[in-house]
Write a protein that holds these residues in place. Sequence first.
Motif, mmCIF file in Angstrom:
data_model
loop_
_atom_site.group_PDB
_atom_site.id
_atom_site.type_symbol
_atom_site.label_atom_id
_atom_site.label_comp_id
_atom_site.label_asym_id
_atom_site.label_seq_id
_atom_site.Cartn_x
_atom_site.Cartn_y
_atom_site.Cartn_z
ATOM 1 N N ARG A 1 -4.079 16.283 -0.432
ATOM 2 C CA ARG A 1 -4.837 15.033 -0.352
ATOM 3 C C ARG A 1 -6.293 15.302 0.201
ATOM 4 O O ARG A 1 -6.193 16.336 0.970
ATOM 5 C CB ARG A 1 -3.945 14.111 0.526
ATOM 6 N N LEU B 1 4.003 8.861 10.925
ATOM 7 C CA LEU B 1 5.526 9.224 10.649
ATOM 8 C C LEU B 1 6.011 10.386 11.158
ATOM 9 O O LEU B 1 6.919 10.614 12.121
ATOM 10 C CB LEU B 1 5.887 9.179 9.157
ATOM 11 N N MET B 2 4.910 11.440 10.960
ATOM 12 C CA MET B 2 5.360 12.724 11.518
ATOM 13 C C MET B 2 5.256 12.643 13.193
ATOM 14 O O MET B 2 5.989 13.410 13.580
ATOM 15 C CB MET B 2 4.595 13.891 10.992
ATOM 16 N N PRO C 1 10.357 15.033 7.422
ATOM 17 C CA PRO C 1 10.665 15.437 5.843
ATOM 18 C C PRO C 1 9.259 15.725 5.289
ATOM 19 O O PRO C 1 8.627 14.787 4.823
ATOM 20 C CB PRO C 1 11.345 13.993 5.598
ATOM 21 N N VAL C 2 9.260 17.016 4.640
ATOM 22 C CA VAL C 2 7.984 17.360 3.787
ATOM 23 C C VAL C 2 8.722 17.185 2.238
ATOM 24 O O VAL C 2 9.552 17.915 1.853
ATOM 25 C CB VAL C 2 7.434 18.593 4.158
ATOM 26 N N TYR C 3 7.892 16.447 1.439
ATOM 27 C CA TYR C 3 8.512 16.294 0.047
ATOM 28 C C TYR C 3 8.200 17.378 -0.810
ATOM 29 O O TYR C 3 7.088 18.114 -0.737
ATOM 30 C CB TYR C 3 7.704 14.971 -0.692
ATOM 31 N N SER D 1 0.668 -1.379 0.064
ATOM 32 C CA SER D 1 -0.022 0.119 0.021
ATOM 33 C C SER D 1 0.778 1.346 -0.083
ATOM 34 O O SER D 1 0.176 2.371 -0.076
ATOM 35 C CB SER D 1 -0.996 0.089 1.089
ATOM 36 N N HIS D 2 2.171 1.111 -0.204
ATOM 37 C CA HIS D 2 3.050 2.321 0.074
ATOM 38 C C HIS D 2 3.496 2.976 -1.159
ATOM 39 O O HIS D 2 4.503 1.992 -1.717
ATOM 40 C CB HIS D 2 3.837 2.244 1.297
ATOM 41 N N ASP E 1 5.900 5.116 -1.976
ATOM 42 C CA ASP E 1 7.277 5.186 -1.786
ATOM 43 C C ASP E 1 8.145 3.721 -2.305
ATOM 44 O O ASP E 1 9.281 3.502 -2.736
ATOM 45 C CB ASP E 1 7.771 5.656 -0.687
ATOM 46 N N GLU F 1 5.114 4.698 8.437
ATOM 47 C CA GLU F 1 5.483 5.130 7.140
ATOM 48 C C GLU F 1 4.972 6.117 6.365
ATOM 49 O O GLU F 1 5.417 6.927 5.491
ATOM 50 C CB GLU F 1 6.138 3.889 6.360
ATOM 51 N N ASN G 1 0.158 19.455 2.364
ATOM 52 C CA ASN G 1 0.906 18.477 3.332
ATOM 53 C C ASN G 1 1.593 19.294 4.326
ATOM 54 O O ASN G 1 1.635 18.929 5.352
ATOM 55 C CB ASN G 1 1.942 17.614 2.275
ATOM 56 N N CYS H 1 -11.314 4.830 -2.247
ATOM 57 C CA CYS H 1 -11.176 5.819 -0.821
ATOM 58 C C CYS H 1 -9.924 6.695 -1.124
ATOM 59 O O CYS H 1 -9.004 6.463 -1.697
ATOM 60 C CB CYS H 1 -11.145 4.853 0.252
ATOM 61 N N SER H 2 -10.219 8.001 -0.537
ATOM 62 C CA SER H 2 -9.021 9.011 -0.434
ATOM 63 C C SER H 2 -8.073 8.372 0.814
ATOM 64 O O SER H 2 -8.407 7.267 1.570
ATOM 65 C CB SER H 2 -9.683 10.290 -0.219
HETATM 66 O O1 DAU Z 1 -5.255 8.450 -1.835
HETATM 67 C C1 DAU Z 1 -5.146 7.009 -1.151
HETATM 68 C C2 DAU Z 1 -3.758 6.607 -0.716
HETATM 69 O O2 DAU Z 1 -3.026 7.382 0.308
HETATM 70 C C3 DAU Z 1 -3.835 5.116 -0.518
HETATM 71 O O3 DAU Z 1 -4.057 4.245 -1.621
HETATM 72 C C4 DAU Z 1 -2.420 4.687 -0.186
HETATM 73 O O4 DAU Z 1 -2.332 3.173 0.084
HETATM 74 C C5 DAU Z 1 -2.009 5.390 1.070
HETATM 75 O O5 DAU Z 1 -0.523 5.295 1.438
HETATM 76 C C6 DAU Z 1 -1.964 6.907 0.540
HETATM 77 O O6 DAU Z 1 -1.006 7.474 -0.304
HETATM 78 P P1 DAU Z 1 -0.095 8.527 -0.197
HETATM 79 O O7 DAU Z 1 1.084 8.556 -1.150
HETATM 80 O O8 DAU Z 1 -1.098 9.958 -0.630
HETATM 81 O O9 DAU Z 1 0.137 8.709 1.210
HETATM 82 P P2 DAU Z 1 1.842 9.130 2.106
HETATM 83 O O10 DAU Z 1 1.037 9.141 3.674
HETATM 84 O O11 DAU Z 1 2.665 8.129 1.639
HETATM 85 O O12 DAU Z 1 1.698 10.487 1.721
HETATM 86 C C7 DAU Z 1 0.720 11.547 1.644
HETATM 87 C C8 DAU Z 1 1.470 12.803 1.114
HETATM 88 O O13 DAU Z 1 2.456 13.258 1.939
HETATM 89 C C9 DAU Z 1 1.941 12.526 -0.102
HETATM 90 O O14 DAU Z 1 1.829 13.914 -1.137
HETATM 91 C C10 DAU Z 1 3.512 12.250 0.108
HETATM 92 C C11 DAU Z 1 3.714 13.328 1.114
HETATM 93 N N1 DAU Z 1 4.796 12.917 1.854
HETATM 94 C C12 DAU Z 1 4.743 11.550 2.684
HETATM 95 C C13 DAU Z 1 5.565 10.925 3.529
HETATM 96 C C14 DAU Z 1 5.759 9.641 3.933
HETATM 97 C C15 DAU Z 1 5.758 13.679 2.774
HETATM 98 O O15 DAU Z 1 5.889 14.825 2.419
HETATM 99 N N2 DAU Z 1 6.737 13.241 3.428
HETATM 100 C C16 DAU Z 1 6.756 11.886 4.046
HETATM 101 O O16 DAU Z 1 7.469 11.750 4.765
#
Ligand code: DAU
Length: 367
Positions: free
Chosen positions: A223, A202-203, A214-216, A86-87, A89, A197, A258, A186-187
């Motif tokens: 989201r 994580l935050m 870490p903000v990408y 599901s992740h 990255d 992760e 984010n 779903c969102s």
């Molecule tokens: O939209 C639904 C999806 O949401 C699900 O299908 C996925 O299984 C789920 O992991 C999630 O995907 P995202 O890639 O949106 O989730 P994530 O938590 O990895 O990242 C959320 C946002 O935050 C994304 O724009 C990347 C950013 N991010 C993420 C991490 C882990 C950062 O800026 N820093 C980080 O360390």
Amino acid sequence: MSNVLVTGGAGFIGANFVHYWLQQYPGDRVVVLDALTYAGNLASLAPASRNPAYRFVKGDICDTSLVAALLHEESIDTVVHFAAESHVDRSISGPGAFIQTNMVGTYSLLEAARAHWLKGGKTIEHRFHHVSTDEVYGSLGADDPAFDEQTAYAPNSPYSASKAGSDHLVRAYHHTYGVQVTTSNCSNNYGPYQFPEKLIPLMVVNALSGRSLPVYGDGSNIRDWLFVEDHVRAIDLVIKEGKVGETYNIGGNEEHANLDIVNRLCACIDEVFDADGSLAERFPDAPASSGTATASLITMVKDRPGHDWRYAIDASRIQNELGFEPAHDFASGLRSTVDWMLANEDWWRAILDDSYRSWIEDQYETR
Ligand code: DAU
Ligand code: NAD
């Protein structure tokens, strides 16, 4: 009374679903099938473990004969399919596991289900509910309308492509063979039992440990956030009231960038530390323990390759046809999540083992 097979029930949303279902439908049998990958955690199912209606089976959804045996011996009439890699990255650094579990695994489940429920032209009453994601629709610009059920698929990551493939297989098994399916897209979810992760947990873990947040990229990616308990309730509605063969989008109507999320989370952590002096003793490395703003840990890092800019769900179908409304707004859901993590330190500390650390270190090194 139903006999329900929950795949991926030791993961984040699956575990929340199991707890919800056992409470909501005490007469039902709930069998969890989970391979216990790095993301699977039996501790998340501990509250169910003494319930005689619950059974846990460690196994892979790609093992069609194991699934077939379970469908038969437990007289399963409902499959709720959460199991997945599901992740995003991880899908970029290693796509193979995503193709295997998300596509081959879904195919394996559908084959076992078809053989069991539609044997010899006689149909046993059943439902196969497939849990999918808004990421299959691709990325939106600032002024684009939100994703509805008619939006064309345009997946951009190996993760979303593998989920899109699984959605198409589910649809095809309905149209070709008559398997009684529903799918929900779903969102972003957040809440108890989420593996640290993903952005929000994580935050929190990093903030409590005094590590950087870490903000990408520039942090502007958006989201649409939904508290996990609302998601599992929506899945229940789709299973009970949804039309067979149909798809339902589920979202929180909570679009946030984010960087705003991380800032709000930091403010929330500062607030709880201010209100409860014992937290400084428990988490001495947290900046909030010495009166420093948690936001001082925010670090802008290299962007995720192919990073989708915006997701937004148009949830009018599930709202109008099934009466779904989220019960939690983002502010209350975020606070509940922080409170849960503070109250369940043992749960997340146990995850911070060597493999978790090396994954996180790799992430930091490559950025
Ligand atoms: O939209 C639904 C999806 O949401 C699900 O299908 C996925 O299984 C789920 O992991 C999630 O995907 P995202 O890639 O949106 O989730 P994530 O938590 O990895 O990242 C959320 C946002 O935050 C994304 O724009 C990347 C950013 N991010 C993420 C991490 C882990 C950062 O800026 N820093 C980080 O360390
Ligand atoms: P998760 O990574 O927390 O949990 C996945 C679970 O599946 C783990 O328990 C893991 O052990 C299990 N699993 C993995 N491979 C398996 C295999 N081959 N056989 C059996 N079990 C296996 O995932 P999650 O965040 O709970 O997501 C659950 C489902 O919801 C996924 O299908 C995901 O695509 C979807 N979804 C997630 C979100 C989100 O924000 N997390 C949003 C929309 C949709």
